[in-house]
Write a protein that holds these residues in place. Structure first.
Motif, PDB file in Angstrom:
ATOM      1  N   ARG A   1       0.866  -1.190   0.000  1.00  0.00           N
ATOM      2  CA  ARG A   1       0.000   0.000   0.000  1.00  0.00           C
ATOM      3  C   ARG A   1       0.891   1.225   0.000  1.00  0.00           C
ATOM      4  O   ARG A   1       1.411   1.624   1.042  1.00  0.00           O
ATOM      5  N   THR A   2       1.046   1.817  -1.166  1.00  0.00           N
ATOM      6  CA  THR A   2       2.062   2.854  -1.326  1.00  0.00           C
ATOM      7  C   THR A   2       1.770   4.095  -0.506  1.00  0.00           C
ATOM      8  O   THR A   2       2.667   4.798  -0.114  1.00  0.00           O
ATOM      9  N   GLY A   3       0.500   4.353  -0.232  1.00  0.00           N
ATOM     10  CA  GLY A   3       0.161   5.558   0.521  1.00  0.00           C
ATOM     11  C   GLY A   3       0.348   5.414   2.013  1.00  0.00           C
ATOM     12  O   GLY A   3       0.194   6.360   2.760  1.00  0.00           O
ATOM     13  N   SER A   4       0.675   4.206   2.489  1.00  0.00           N
ATOM     14  CA  SER A   4       0.832   3.990   3.915  1.00  0.00           C
ATOM     15  C   SER A   4       2.045   3.100   4.151  1.00  0.00           C
ATOM     16  O   SER A   4       2.737   2.705   3.228  1.00  0.00           O
ATOM     17  N   SER A   5       2.251   2.775   5.411  1.00  0.00           N
ATOM     18  CA  SER A   5       3.405   1.939   5.718  1.00  0.00           C
ATOM     19  C   SER A   5       3.046   0.461   5.661  1.00  0.00           C
ATOM     20  O   SER A   5       3.849  -0.389   5.991  1.00  0.00           O
ATOM     21  N   GLU A   6       1.809   0.154   5.272  1.00  0.00           N
ATOM     22  CA  GLU A   6       1.338  -1.215   5.398  1.00  0.00           C
ATOM     23  C   GLU A   6       1.640  -2.055   4.161  1.00  0.00           C
ATOM     24  O   GLU A   6       1.520  -1.599   3.031  1.00  0.00           O
ATOM     25  N   THR A   7       2.043  -3.265   4.427  1.00  0.00           N
ATOM     26  CA  THR A   7       2.304  -4.209   3.350  1.00  0.00           C
ATOM     27  C   THR A   7       1.556  -5.495   3.640  1.00  0.00           C
ATOM     28  O   THR A   7       1.728  -6.084   4.703  1.00  0.00           O
ATOM     29  N   GLY A   8       0.739  -5.893   2.687  1.00  0.00           N
ATOM     30  CA  GLY A   8      -0.044  -7.105   2.876  1.00  0.00           C
ATOM     31  C   GLY A   8       0.607  -8.293   2.193  1.00  0.00           C
ATOM     32  O   GLY A   8       1.195  -8.166   1.119  1.00  0.00           O
ATOM     33  N   LEU A   9       0.509  -9.435   2.846  1.00  0.00           N
ATOM     34  CA  LEU A   9       0.982 -10.672   2.243  1.00  0.00           C
ATOM     35  C   LEU A   9      -0.143 -11.682   2.422  1.00  0.00           C
ATOM     36  O   LEU A   9      -0.542 -11.971   3.555  1.00  0.00           O
ATOM     37  N   TYR A  10      -0.674 -12.155   1.339  1.00  0.00           N
ATOM     38  CA  TYR A  10      -1.824 -13.057   1.395  1.00  0.00           C
ATOM     39  C   TYR A  10      -1.448 -14.385   0.751  1.00  0.00           C
ATOM     40  O   TYR A  10      -0.989 -14.419  -0.397  1.00  0.00           O
ATOM     41  N   ALA A  11      -1.606 -15.467   1.509  1.00  0.00           N
ATOM     42  CA  ALA A  11      -1.336 -16.803   0.969  1.00  0.00           C
ATOM     43  C   ALA A  11      -2.622 -17.593   0.994  1.00  0.00           C
ATOM     44  O   ALA A  11      -3.334 -17.609   2.001  1.00  0.00           O
ATOM     45  N   GLY A  12      -2.936 -18.241  -0.124  1.00  0.00           N
ATOM     46  CA  GLY A  12      -4.174 -19.001  -0.130  1.00  0.00           C
ATOM     47  C   GLY A  12      -4.199 -20.065  -1.205  1.00  0.00           C
ATOM     48  O   GLY A  12      -3.358 -20.083  -2.118  1.00  0.00           O
ATOM     49  N   GLN A  13      -5.160 -20.968  -1.035  1.00  0.00           N
ATOM     50  CA  GLN A  13      -5.399 -21.953  -2.072  1.00  0.00           C
ATOM     51  C   GLN A  13      -6.643 -21.543  -2.836  1.00  0.00           C
ATOM     52  O   GLN A  13      -7.658 -21.166  -2.235  1.00  0.00           O
ATOM     53  N   ARG A  14      -6.545 -21.587  -4.161  1.00  0.00           N
ATOM     54  CA  ARG A  14      -7.700 -21.209  -4.967  1.00  0.00           C
ATOM     55  C   ARG A  14      -8.330 -22.455  -5.579  1.00  0.00           C
ATOM     56  O   ARG A  14      -7.634 -23.364  -6.035  1.00  0.00           O
ATOM     57  N   GLN A  15      -9.642 -22.476  -5.593  1.00  0.00           N
ATOM     58  CA  GLN A  15     -10.377 -23.530  -6.284  1.00  0.00           C
ATOM     59  C   GLN A  15     -11.242 -22.827  -7.322  1.00  0.00           C
ATOM     60  O   GLN A  15     -12.118 -22.036  -6.961  1.00  0.00           O
ATOM     61  N   ASP A  16     -10.944 -23.091  -8.583  1.00  0.00           N
ATOM     62  CA  ASP A  16     -11.671 -22.430  -9.663  1.00  0.00           C
ATOM     63  C   ASP A  16     -12.484 -23.440 -10.463  1.00  0.00           C
ATOM     64  O   ASP A  16     -12.123 -24.619 -10.533  1.00  0.00           O
ATOM     65  N   VAL A  17     -13.553 -22.969 -11.070  1.00  0.00           N
ATOM     66  CA  VAL A  17     -14.223 -23.715 -12.136  1.00  0.00           C
ATOM     67  C   VAL A  17     -14.096 -22.864 -13.387  1.00  0.00           C
ATOM     68  O   VAL A  17     -14.489 -21.690 -13.396  1.00  0.00           O
ATOM     69  N   LEU A  18     -13.495 -23.426 -14.407  1.00  0.00           N
ATOM     70  CA  LEU A  18     -13.299 -22.716 -15.677  1.00  0.00           C
ATOM     71  C   LEU A  18     -14.208 -23.329 -16.739  1.00  0.00           C
ATOM     72  O   LEU A  18     -14.472 -24.532 -16.723  1.00  0.00           O
ATOM     73  N   ILE A  19     -14.671 -22.473 -17.628  1.00  0.00           N
ATOM     74  CA  ILE A  19     -15.492 -22.949 -18.747  1.00  0.00           C
ATOM     75  C   ILE A  19     -14.804 -22.521 -20.033  1.00  0.00           C
ATOM     76  O   ILE A  19     -14.353 -21.376 -20.155  1.00  0.00           O
TER      77      ILE A  19
END
Lengths: 360, 207
Positions: free
Chosen positions: B160-178
């Protein structure tokens, strides 16, 4: 470093120093003088419906277990073993028959009483084990399902602490015979801001809305038009009670049709009339938005969410330090409402005011 | 599992081989217990796998380049997009998740329009600098022709360039594609984050 609070607040001119929103010294004083003496909201009874259900929350800066110890009572226990102080419950929520310390195995009943140390025979014969239960919050009371606790044993009863704001809270949390229920565990997020920013924002800062929330108010055209948000202006009242609580009531603008109930299920309308007095029903009937704060750090809002529902939200601004808070956000609906309505309220409520809310 | 036993599948036999290689005699049972979310369906062939991989990479690049409207065009009209976090319960309980984002096409469009317009967003103005890693992709044939189920891991760095905060998100994705004549579209996405509390304010980026 100042030795006391003098100089942080200028009552005459209505000014508060920025220091009060970042200082660790102020934070420590707030814990001692405000959070350890006030009634603090911890959660809702419907989060722990069965005996043994518990959630882990904070009372001031102390971690506590909020547990249903009998069908009709809730205990608030310091989440710390009486032996060596280890943290008992590491989960956020669960159901248990006993709390067992992971360090030496001291086991407690769900009402906090010490069951066994596991090595009771090592203690002196005159040891009073009954005095070695988990430390309970001396005051725990529920207001229509809203569970509050207070560390101060001399606290006034919760109903007196709430005072006149209780009338408004009733309108939202006791408007059907079954009452309100929490629709999902709370969203939680930390943010590097002082807890008072949140409390103040909800207690009396309607002016931020058009700027801060320009995104959703611009994009959700249906809501904007229906409520006459822009064309008709607003008719708002700000209520502040003697106890330091307050809320802002934003009514339908004069001339706008009374259609508030369109956003509540028709089936609930007679239940409102059954549970509330005529003044409360009339207020609910005309309200567009109500947003308020129970001192010090519980806020609530009911507003339009999505195309056809209102969502009732509770916010807790838990102070982590002078410069950080953890926000908890719950969504509520009437117990009697049908599941489809509850699902929509949950989705739309969190779409606006959740951990990824478009109003945030 | 109904019936006398699981239907034969390339996925399952492959997983058994992996566990057999690790010396596990109870391979099949353990695969089912440890990875219940894994599809019992057959994995796609190499040609389809490559096509899906390229689609997921291109899609990730659109989000990092903040081409949100182009990204939105890759979703079906009945898209269900969810991001979940965990409620920490004792290990003997089933994992409990709550949706922190739960959108259909209409509500997701609002979110996309908001972060696309500098005048309508504060959280994304100035924009977050994001860099995402999409990895551990597996893909399976769905129930009907042209439908695919995929699992992938995502690691998203959001500054987040406007603040001092930096996010780190780790996750598993389950998608359905057509897949139709125009290529792939996303019909469902669930991102299961390995978090109970968000540590960097609210989530304002797409995963």
């Amino acid at each position: 470093m100042k030795s006391d609070a003098t100089g942080w607040v200028d009552k005459e001119r209505g000014l508060v120093s920025r220091e009060a929103f970042v200082s660790e010294e102020v934070y420590q004083l707030e814990i001692e003088r405000i959070f350890n003496r006030s009634w603090i909201y911890l959660g809702h009874e419907t989060e722990i419906p069965a005996v043994g259900d518990y959630v882990v929350r904070n009372l001031g800066n102390a971690p506590v277990i909020v547990v249903r110890d009998t069908p009709d009572s809730v205990k608030v226990l310091l989440n710390s073993c009486r032996h060596r102080g280890a943290k008992l419950c590491r989960a956020d929520a669960g159901n248990t028959k006993n709390f067992v310390c992971p360090f030496h195995g001291w086991a407690y009943e769900i009402d906090g009483a010490l069951r066994t140390t596991g090595f009771d025979h090592h203690f002196r014969d005159d040891t009073d084990f009954s005095a070695m239960g988990l430390i309970p919050a001396p005051n725990v009371e529920s207001f229509h399902g809203l569970v509050f606790a207070c560390w101060d044993k001399d606290a006034v009863p919760l109903r007196d602490y709430l005072g006149d704001i209780g009338w408004y809270l009733e309108t939202f949390f006791k408007r059907t015979p079954g009452g309100m229920e929490v629709l999902a565990p709370p969203h939680r997020w930390r943010t590097k801001a002082n807890w008072k920013i949140g409390s103040l924002n909800f207690i009396g800062d309607s002016q931020h809305s058009p700027t801060t929330h320009i995104g959703p108010s611009t994009l959700d055209a249906a809501r904007t038009i229906r409520d006459g948000f822009r064309k008709h202006g607003q008719d708002s009242f700000h209520v502040v009670t003697d106890e330091g609580h307050g809320c802002t009531l934003t009514y339908l603008a004069p001339g706008m049709p009374e259609k508030n109930y369109l956003t509540h299920p028709e089936a609930l309308k007679p239940l409102y009339e059954e549970s509330l007095n005529t003044d409360q029903v009339s207020m609910l009937h005309h309200l567009r938005v109500c947003v308020g704060t129970i001192f010090p750090n519980m806020s609530f809002i009911e507003s339009q969410a999505g195309a056809g529902e209102k969502a009732l939200i509770i916010r807790l601004w838990h102070p982590v330090s002078g410069t950080e808070m953890e926000v908890l956000s719950w969504v509520f609906a009437e117990k009697e409402a049908d599941q489809g309505y509850k699902d929509r309220v949950l989705r739309n409520g969190f779409h606006n005011f959740g951990a990824a809310g478009v109003f945030e | 599992m109904a019936g006398p036993g699981p239907p034969p599948s390339r996925y399952r036999s492959r997983a058994i081989l992996v566990y057999a290689a690790l010396g596990r005699a109870d391979a099949l049972q353990r695969v089912q217990v440890i990875m219940p979310e894994f599809s019992a369906r057959p994995t796609v062939d190499n040609e389809d796998y490559l096509a899906i991989l390229r689609f997921l990479y291109a899609e990730a690049a659109l989000l990092d380049r903040r081409a949100f409207q182009h990204w939105f065009a890759l979703l079906t009209e009945d898209i269900r997009y969810q991001v979940t976090t965990v409620v920490a319960r004792p290990a003997q309980d089933e994992t409990s998740r709550i949706a922190i984002v739960d959108e259909d096409n209409h509500s997701l469009k609002m979110r996309v329009d908001q972060i696309s317009d500098p005048g309508l967003t504060h959280a994304e103005n100035p924009p977050s600098l994001t860099q995402r890693i999409v990895s551990n992709v597996e893909a399976y044939y769905g129930e009907q022709n042209g439908i695919f189920e995929t699992t992938s891991n995502i690691l998203l760095y959001a500054n987040r360039t406007g603040s001092s905060e930096t996010g780190l998100y780790a996750g598993q994705r389950q998608d359905v594609l057509i897949r139709d004549h125009t290529g792939f579209k996303i019909a469902e996405r669930t991102v299961n984050l390995a978090q109970t509390v968000l540590h960097d304010s609210t989530l304002s980026v797409l995963l």
